[in-house]
Design a protein around this motif. Structure first.
Motif, PDB file in Angstrom:
ATOM      1  N   GLY A 208     -49.174 -14.448 -11.801  1.00 43.75           N
ATOM      2  CA  GLY A 208     -48.082 -15.044 -12.552  1.00 43.75           C
ATOM      3  C   GLY A 208     -48.451 -15.496 -13.942  1.00 43.75           C
ATOM      4  O   GLY A 208     -49.504 -15.156 -14.488  1.00 43.75           O
ATOM      5  N   ASP A 209     -47.570 -16.325 -14.503  1.00 40.70           N
ATOM      6  CA  ASP A 209     -47.702 -16.817 -15.873  1.00 40.70           C
ATOM      7  C   ASP A 209     -47.996 -18.314 -15.863  1.00 40.70           C
ATOM      8  O   ASP A 209     -48.668 -18.809 -14.956  1.00 40.70           O
ATOM      9  N   VAL A 250     -45.177  -9.077 -17.855  1.00 34.78           N
ATOM     10  CA  VAL A 250     -45.262  -7.922 -16.969  1.00 34.78           C
ATOM     11  C   VAL A 250     -45.635  -6.672 -17.756  1.00 34.78           C
ATOM     12  O   VAL A 250     -46.464  -5.862 -17.326  1.00 34.78           O
ATOM     13  N   LEU A 251     -45.043  -6.513 -18.943  1.00 35.24           N
ATOM     14  CA  LEU A 251     -45.081  -5.221 -19.619  1.00 35.24           C
ATOM     15  C   LEU A 251     -46.108  -5.121 -20.728  1.00 35.24           C
ATOM     16  O   LEU A 251     -46.662  -4.041 -20.949  1.00 35.24           O
ATOM     17  N   THR A 252     -46.352  -6.185 -21.469  1.00 35.70           N
ATOM     18  CA  THR A 252     -47.255  -6.100 -22.619  1.00 35.70           C
ATOM     19  C   THR A 252     -48.206  -7.284 -22.612  1.00 35.70           C
ATOM     20  O   THR A 252     -47.905  -8.339 -22.059  1.00 35.70           O
ATOM     21  N   SER A 259     -51.529  -7.602 -19.887  1.00 37.09           N
ATOM     22  CA  SER A 259     -50.318  -7.735 -19.083  1.00 37.09           C
ATOM     23  C   SER A 259     -50.672  -7.836 -17.605  1.00 37.09           C
ATOM     24  O   SER A 259     -51.813  -7.578 -17.193  1.00 37.09           O
ATOM     25  N   ALA A 260     -49.677  -8.186 -16.792  1.00 30.20           N
ATOM     26  CA  ALA A 260     -49.900  -8.290 -15.350  1.00 30.20           C
ATOM     27  C   ALA A 260     -50.397  -6.965 -14.775  1.00 30.20           C
ATOM     28  O   ALA A 260     -51.314  -6.934 -13.947  1.00 30.20           O
ATOM     29  N   ILE A 278     -48.248 -12.161  -4.422  1.00 30.18           N
ATOM     30  CA  ILE A 278     -46.942 -12.698  -4.781  1.00 30.18           C
ATOM     31  C   ILE A 278     -46.775 -12.498  -6.274  1.00 30.18           C
ATOM     32  O   ILE A 278     -47.525 -13.066  -7.076  1.00 30.18           O
ATOM     33  N   LEU A 279     -45.811 -11.687  -6.660  1.00 29.46           N
ATOM     34  CA  LEU A 279     -45.586 -11.337  -8.064  1.00 29.46           C
ATOM     35  C   LEU A 279     -44.489 -12.231  -8.620  1.00 29.46           C
ATOM     36  O   LEU A 279     -43.313 -12.081  -8.282  1.00 29.46           O
ATOM     37  N   TYR A 280     -44.885 -13.201  -9.456  1.00 30.85           N
ATOM     38  CA  TYR A 280     -43.931 -14.130 -10.049  1.00 30.85           C
ATOM     39  C   TYR A 280     -44.127 -14.117 -11.563  1.00 30.85           C
ATOM     40  O   TYR A 280     -44.793 -14.976 -12.137  1.00 30.85           O
ATOM     41  N   GLU A 281     -43.568 -13.114 -12.195  1.00 32.03           N
ATOM     42  CA  GLU A 281     -43.640 -12.935 -13.643  1.00 32.03           C
ATOM     43  C   GLU A 281     -42.289 -12.445 -14.134  1.00 32.03           C
ATOM     44  O   GLU A 281     -41.442 -12.039 -13.341  1.00 32.03           O
TER      45      GLU A 281
END
Length: 402
Positions: A208-209, A250-252, A259-260, A278-281
């Motif tokens: 995550g972030d 997620v993307l850059t 990025s993720a 667990i993907l929380y972005e």
């Protein structure tokens, strides 16, 4: 209920002892950029970042493990280094108070049998295991000395935990003498693993972030949502690794962090014993000045999911929480957020969904966080909000038996 959702009986826990026999470790100096895999399960982690410049210094780094177990190992990272990093002394013990350790708990770490190790630029190294047991939830102190470190240093900037440094501090001592300065970052240490006591033991990584990194939670209290998830899972022997980086997308890449998707191998797939991510972005992608579309963000989710599935991992997707009141909120970003969340809830590629949006939104104004869960900046939850995120994770979704 899945094997991860059942509690196990806690066995007698020994502090780090020297009884037992070490198992062979992989080579201590793999080629720069190589994937370095450990054994057992990851019980603590912090994603590598550049944290400043290296120096002739000792570090006593305080971390809280999640799952307990035996044969503790640590991973040292030089991911951002532009030259080899020498660590000529390393120890691990249990924190007592401040820089002081529990008497007799501090044990030397070795690397391929040697007390010193050189980590190549861009590389990482696992230590040999320390025989004995470490308790679940213990505060571990990993002490390192870097006598000739120079150039970019690797670590994790926002530890939200006080660690200690000194020019001449003894890494092998139990006392606080010589540890004269404090630091709010972790240096060079990016993972800890154990051999789990539970036969179904495994690990989950939170990718995550800044919300996953813990921004908005109380410093020094281990109140990030992955910490709360670890407390929910403690009786099951499942480890939790925090792979949150403030500002991550997620993307850059952003702010010097990949990025993720770019860091998935390093921060998730290379960690030992991982069964789920667990993907929380996504909030940083949609609120950026060049905000991404819902289709682009979901395509990024799907690529990460595809790679995780190929590695045998379950993937739990999290919906994006509301953030009206934050400077970068606008109606366009809100529309993208709602579209992303609809796709996450209905996307058949995910193994489970953690509906963080539902857990955190104000029912009277669903574009905002609930006031009692808001840290005050309208984007990052407070301690109660972090507990709500952890509570939105259905533990059954962490064991999809891939």
């Amino acid at each position: 209920m899945s094997g991860w959702g059942r509690a196990c009986r806690a066995g007698a826990v020994l502090l780090l002892t020297l009884a037992g026999q070490a198992v062979p470790a992989p080579a201590a100096t793999p080629p720069a950029g190589a994937t370095v895999r450990g054994s057992g399960i990851v019980t603590w982690a912090a994603s590598a970042q550049r944290v400043g410049s290296g120096a002739d210094r000792s570090y006593r780094l305080i971390v809280r493990v999640s799952a307990g177990g035996s044969d503790l190992r640590v991973r040292l990272s030089n991911a951002y280094g532009d030259r080899p990093l020498t660590v000529d002394a390393a120890h691990a013990g249990l924190q007592d108070r401040g820089a002081a350790l529990r008497r007799g708990s501090n044990r030397p770490l070795t690397f391929g049998g040697a007390r010193a190790v050189t980590v190549p630029a861009g590389g990482a190294v696992w230590s040999d295991p320390i025989p004995g047991r470490v308790p679940a939830g213990a505060r571990l102190a990993v002490s390192l000395r870097t006598p000739d470190a120079r150039g970019p240093a690797t670590g994790h900037e926002m530890a939200l935990t006080t660690s200690y440094t000194g020019r001449s501090a003894d890494t092998g001592g139990d006392g606080a003498t010589g540890w004269t300065l404090t630091t709010g970052s972790w240096w060079y240490l990016d993972a800890v693993s154990v051999r789990p006591a539970h036969p179904r033991g495994g690990a989950v990584v939170a990718l995550g972030d800044s919300i996953t990194d813990g921004w908005g939670s109380t410093p020094g209290r281990d109140r990030r949502w992955p910490d709360d998830l670890a407390r929910r899972l403690r009786a099951t022997g499942v480890g939790v690794a925090n792979a949150g980086i403030s500002g991550n997308r997620v993307l850059t890449g952003n702010g010097g962090a990949p990025s993720a998707g770019q860091r998935l191998e390093r921060d998730v797939l290379s960690q030992p014993g991982v069964r789920a991510v667990i993907l929380y972005e996504g909030v940083n992608d949609l609120k950026a000045p060049d905000g991404a579309s819902a289709a682009d963000i979901v395509a990024g989710y799907r690529e990460i999911t595809k790679r995780a599935h190929a590695a045998g991992l379950c993937v739990v997707g999290a919906t994006v929480a509301p953030f009206r009141g934050w400077l970068q909120w606008d109606p366009v970003a809100e529309a993208v957020r709602r579209d992303v969340n609809h796709r996450v809830r209905t996307d058949g590629d995910l193994d489970a969904v953690a509906d963080v949006d539902r857990a955190l939104r104000d029912p009277r104004d669903p574009e905002r966080l609930r006031p009692d869960l808001d840290s005050g900046d309208h984007l990052h939850p407070d301690d109660a909000g972090m507990r709500a995120i952890a509570g939105a994770v259905d533990l059954r979704g962490l064991d999809c038996r891939r």
